[in-house]
Design an enzyme around this catalytic site. Structure first.
Site, PDB file in Angstrom:
ATOM      1  N   LYS A 219       1.007  -1.142   0.022  1.00 27.01           N
ATOM      2  CA  LYS A 219      -0.075  -0.184  -0.073  1.00 27.01           C
ATOM      3  C   LYS A 219       0.767   1.138   0.027  1.00 27.01           C
ATOM      4  CE  LYS A 219      -2.130  -1.379   3.762  1.00 27.01           C
ATOM      5  NZ  LYS A 219      -1.932  -2.691   3.828  1.00 27.01           N
TER       6      LYS A 219
ATOM      7  N   CYS B 132     -11.595   1.777  17.145  1.00 33.49           N
ATOM      8  CA  CYS B 132     -10.338   0.765  17.002  1.00 33.49           C
ATOM      9  C   CYS B 132      -9.239   0.888  18.349  1.00 33.49           C
ATOM     10  CB  CYS B 132      -9.563   0.915  15.679  1.00 33.49           C
ATOM     11  SG  CYS B 132      -9.026   2.750  15.574  1.00 33.49           S
ATOM     12  N   MET B 133      -9.199   1.894  18.764  1.00 27.84           N
ATOM     13  CA  MET B 133      -8.350   2.139  19.808  1.00 27.84           C
ATOM     14  C   MET B 133      -8.759   2.327  21.174  1.00 27.84           C
ATOM     15  SD  MET B 133      -5.682   1.471  18.277  1.00 27.84           S
ATOM     16  CE  MET B 133      -4.735   1.531  19.980  1.00 27.84           C
TER      17      MET B 133
ATOM     18  N   MET C 127      -6.563  -4.899  16.755  1.00 32.39           N
ATOM     19  CA  MET C 127      -7.958  -4.934  16.748  1.00 32.39           C
ATOM     20  C   MET C 127      -8.357  -6.186  17.507  1.00 32.39           C
ATOM     21  SD  MET C 127      -9.064  -2.226  16.021  1.00 32.39           S
ATOM     22  CE  MET C 127      -7.282  -1.665  16.253  1.00 32.39           C
TER      23      MET C 127
ATOM     24  N   GLY D  97      -3.953   1.253  14.016  1.00 39.62           N
ATOM     25  CA  GLY D  97      -4.535   0.911  12.402  1.00 39.62           C
ATOM     26  C   GLY D  97      -4.536   2.313  11.700  1.00 39.62           C
ATOM     27  N   GLN D  98      -4.670   3.631  12.353  1.00 39.37           N
ATOM     28  CA  GLN D  98      -4.928   4.881  11.747  1.00 39.37           C
ATOM     29  C   GLN D  98      -3.302   5.357  11.734  1.00 39.37           C
ATOM     30  OE1 GLN D  98      -8.960   6.479  11.233  1.00 39.37           O
ATOM     31  NE2 GLN D  98      -9.127   5.546  13.202  1.00 39.37           N
TER      32      GLN D  98
END
Lengths: 804, 85
Positions: free
Chosen positions: A83, A167-168, A348, A385-386
């Protein structure tokens, strides 16, 4: 053209050669000299995940034309994942949004920015208390800071929450309740030093591939690193692991209790470490019984703790989890060995869990109990994740219960300090916590006369129409409610814009200045390199322009206590610049001004940030960044450890200086193993897990527009065990129906595909907006973190032709 | 045309694998550093780029491949899909 080809080839070879030399010598290469090929290069963190890799961005004729891994970046040392090396193409999907669009008679029609700003301002003026902002861990730090100040310091409302809640949030409540302060003590250097890497429900090979590559690289050099994969399905990570421990979904708490049980039973824990640095706490039966219960719990003695763990024998844990007792003993044996260093990572699997806070706590607990903490390579570390879940959502405090720098809405002193820094009148900040994500969307989708108290919702830099759980209830129910107004700032049309009343075209990544904060406390900076397409504009500008319009309309909250506009910003010469006028926005560095203001918040929790210009020079710096006597700024790799953290008292060795119990000690928690919120039964006999794939990032709104990634993974699918498929007569690739109590989805089945779920389990990735698995997911939240469980619910399957 | 810089990680410095890569018309091989071999690959399109990548990965003695540089200066605009639900 031939010359151009030759040049490109040589440039590619030069980049690879530099990387080879650096890897062979284990060093950072010298910066590459500027080239005269018309391409200008600058640094930026990657736009996608929370790893925080740096890329070198090649720009020619106002277009990004090349990407390479940044050899000077400690995070990725020149490497990128599939990516990352296509990140530049995320800007160039041919359907970029280029002008504001307002829905009239069901159709989105172009309007001017002036009309867009006026429309938003009028909606807010009509009912400011019914306005909410839904933001993101992809907001840059200055963007999140501007939104937070606008709503909390201007509108006096706390109805702001980021998608990081999805997510966190459980990692946050885990860190806060164990150490009294958020974010990992360790960093990625632990991956270079550990003897054992345990990945708890964390498919690092696909989700954080550059970090995984860092570990694999050690093996290539002949170093011994034992890799352990605990998971509910076999993945690419499993292929590289020495041990794969497959556990029944939701039984991870039992496994960690089993390890703690053995450490105590065999007197193999670290009594000196525990005595000096730890207290014990029990998760209360009702975690919300009192305001302090969620993070303080109930005190317990070591003897109480020992008694609570007594039932968790390896045999019981085997029964609960399916992991053989001897493998539980093997894990406990590793933690009992003080001569090795153990790094745990999770993402996650722990966080999107209806007992996510407890899962986080127990993992920290076994590290503390065994003394595997505070040395390089000995660390429990959550991965994000971000790209700025840490920097923006957590540190800036864009959650509905936070203020910047780790302060709390409920704390009067914290509100006062924040009001002082913002120079707003005392009492401006609302003492009541706002709506968290799931509640915010529930209130937005509920009619006003039935208690739906959010009427206007502004979404920036995220795609909740695809990423929220239980979409029918939490998003799609908005349709047909004319009094609800949805504003979406984004770069492409998404599932969220499908229901938007107003769409604002945003600049993205290197089309604007920015700052992110990655998983290891590293704050990163980049400059605008190309112009955004059409009339797309920065998200922070959009927020400031609305604030200014409200100011002009007479909203008292848009002024500070001296009567000045809330976003009165000055350039380096000290001159005020009307940055709410778009042509003037880049007359100064707005990011720098906002960041310098925000920096004032960072000292309270010892998350000290350096001046903006220090980040311009660096490939990110890990906080606390503390100024040395010689004037230079020094980052901190290992928090709470005397050898590296400047805030630890001399001679203390380890000091948890934000301790919940105010005695410099961390908390070791006990929490029981419990049943999942929804488990398979006769009607819905399968576990359904959802997640990501290597090629796509989150909801795929960017990566599905990159031809190479789209071609590599064109659509979603459901993974199933071959025996389950055989029993039902399902063929590989056949379209089947997956159904839960919330909805159903038709999609192709993939048997023996990339992932291998065990019998009775299904897996669906969530990147595909045409096949949205969140029509199926549960939406049950952890009671403390309010984070939904996306990893477990009950499902059934049928052949598409036989489905009713 | 895509140009990609690859870092090929070898199990050990083997002249055989380097010779095989050098003989491939789409590849330009740099100087090996210990077990790290730099390679530039030119491909007409994404599909052939992936094929070359897989071909290298399948060579005996190749442990791993990392991508370190991609040039997409002349993208084929028509191949850029805009997904629609």
């Amino acid at each position: 053209m031939i010359q151009r080809r030759e040049f490109n080839k040589l440039a590619a070879l030069a980049a690879a050669s530099a990387a080879a030399q650096a890897r062979a010598q284990q060093s950072s290469p010298a910066p590459k000299p500027a080239t005269n090929d018309g391409i200008t290069w600058d640094k930026a963190p990657c736009r996608f995940c929370g790893t925080g890799c740096h890329v070198r961005v090649g720009v020619k004729n106002d277009r990004v034309v090349a990407i390479e891994g940044d050899q000077l970046a400690e995070v990725n040392k020149g490497l990128l994942c599939v990516k990352g090396y296509h990140v530049g193409l995320a800007l160039y999907g041919k359907d970029r949004l280029t002008q504001p669009l307002l829905r009239r008679n069901g159709v989105l029609e172009p309007i001017s920015w002036e009309e867009a700003i006026e429309t938003i301002s009028q909606k807010i003026m009509a009912a400011p208390e019914q306005f909410a902002i839904y933001g993101s861990g992809q907001w840059t730090i200055p963007e999140g800071y501007a939104a937070n100040k606008f709503i909390k310091g201007g509108l006096g409302s706390n109805h702001i929450d980021p998608n990081a809640r999805l997510c966190m949030a459980s990692a946050v409540t885990g860190f806060l309740s164990v150490y009294g302060v958020d974010e990992p003590a360790g960093c990625y250097d632990d991956l270079d030093k550990c003897d054992v890497l345990i990945m708890w429900g964390n498919n690092m090979a696909e989700m954080h591939p550059v970090l995984f590559s860092r570990v694999m690289d050690r093996r290539t050099r002949g170093e011994k690193v034992t890799i352990i994969d605990l998971g509910t399905r076999r993945t690419r990570t499993t292929e590289f692991s020495d041990h794969y421990l497959e556990f029944r979904p939701h039984s991870d708490l039992a496994i960690m209790n089993g390890i703690a049980h053995l450490l105590i039973k065999q007197n193999a824990f670290d009594p000196k470490f525990v005595e000096r640095f730890c207290n014990f706490r029990k998760a209360p039966k009702d975690p919300l019984a009192t305001p302090s219960a969620p993070l303080h719990g109930d005190a317990m003695s070591f003897e109480d703790y020992k008694a609570a763990l007594e039932p968790y024998t390896p045999e019981l844990v085997e029964k609960l989890s399916g992991v053989p007792a001897e493998q539980i003993r093997m894990l406990a044996g590793l933690f009992a060995n003080k001569d090795i260093r153990i790094t745990s990572t999770w993402c996650m699997g722990f966080n999107q869990h209806s007992r996510g806070t407890n899962a986080n706590r127990l993992c920290h607990g076994i590290h503390l109990l065994s003394g595997h903490f505070g040395r390089p390579g000995d660390a429990p570390t959550s991965l994000t994740g971000q790209p700025s879940a840490c920097g923006t959502a957590r540190e800036v405090g864009t959650m509905c219960h936070f203020l910047p720098g780790g302060r709390l809405i409920l704390n009067p002193e914290h509100r006062k300090e924040t009001e002082t820094i913002w120079n707003v009148p005392e009492g401006r900040i609302n003492p009541k916590i706002g709506h968290h994500t799931v509640l915010m969307w529930e209130k937005f989708c509920t009619p006003a006369d039935k208690g739906g108290d959010i009427r206007t919702l502004w979404v920036q830099v995220t795609n909740p129409g695809q990423s929220l759980p239980n979409l029918h209830k939490l998003f799609k129910a908005k349709a047909g409610q004319p009094d609800k107004f949805l504003i979406v700032s984004d770069v492409y049309r998404t599932a969220t814009t499908e229901l938007a009343d107003l769409v604002l075209p945003s600049a993205m990544w290197v089309e604007k200045n920015g700052m992110f904060g990655n998983s290891e406390r590293r704050t990163q900076q980049w400059f605008r390199m190309v112009k955004p397409p059409g009339d797309a504009r920065d998200d922070a500008w959009q927020m400031i322009a609305v604030a200014r319009r409200l100011h002009d309309l007479g909203h008292a909250g848009m002024k500070d206590k001296d009567g000045r506009f809330l976003f009165t910003l000055k350039n380096d010469k000290g001159e005020e610049v009307p940055v709410w006028e778009w042509p003037r926005y880049y007359d100064m560095n707005v990011d720098k001004a906002l960041f310098e203001e925000y920096r004032a918040f960072s000292r309270y929790k010892h998350k000290d940030l350096a001046p903006y210009d220090e980040y311009v020079k660096a490939r990110g710096l890990r906080w606390p960044v503390v100024q040395q006597q010689d004037g230079t700024w020094r980052e901190t790799k290992f928090r709470f450890s005397e050898f590296d953290d400047p805030y630890v008292k001399k001679g203390a060795e380890i000091q948890f200086y934000h301790s919940v119990t105010k005695d410099d000690k961390a908390l070791i928690w006990f929490a029981p193993a419990e049943k999942a919120a929804e488990e398979p039964d006769a009607d819905f006999p399968f576990w359904l897990c959802t997640g990501r794939v290597l090629e796509h990032w989150h909801t795929g709104s960017m990566t599905r527009r990159i031809p190479q990634l789209h071609a590599a993974m064109p659509h979603s699918y459901v993974e199933m065990h071959p025996e389950d498929a055989r029993e039902r007569g399902l063929a590989n690739g056949e379209t089947i129906v997956v159904k839960t109590r919330r909805g159903e989805l038709r999609l192709p089945v993939w048997i023996d595909g990339r992932g291998h779920p065990p019998r009775g389990s299904l897996f669906i990735p969530f990147f595909d907006e045409r096949l949205m698995c969140n029509d199926l997911t549960l939406g049950e939240v952890d009671p403390i973190s309010k984070e939904p469980d996306y990893k477990k619910c009950a499902a059934t399957v049928a052949r598409a032709s036989s489905a009713p | 045309m895509l140009t990609v810089g690859l870092l090929v990680i070898l199990d050990s410095p083997s002249p055989h694998v380097m010779d095989r890569l050098r003989a491939h018309p789409a590849m330009t091989v740099g100087e090996v550093a210990d077990r790290w071999l730099p390679v530039a690959v030119e491909a007409d399109d994404d599909e052939s780029c992936r094929e070359y990548h897989d071909w290298i990965a399948a060579q005996p003695g190749v442990a791993f491949i990392d991508v370190v540089h991609v040039n997409f200066e002349e993208p084929d605009a028509d191949s850029n899909p805009s997904p629609s639900p």
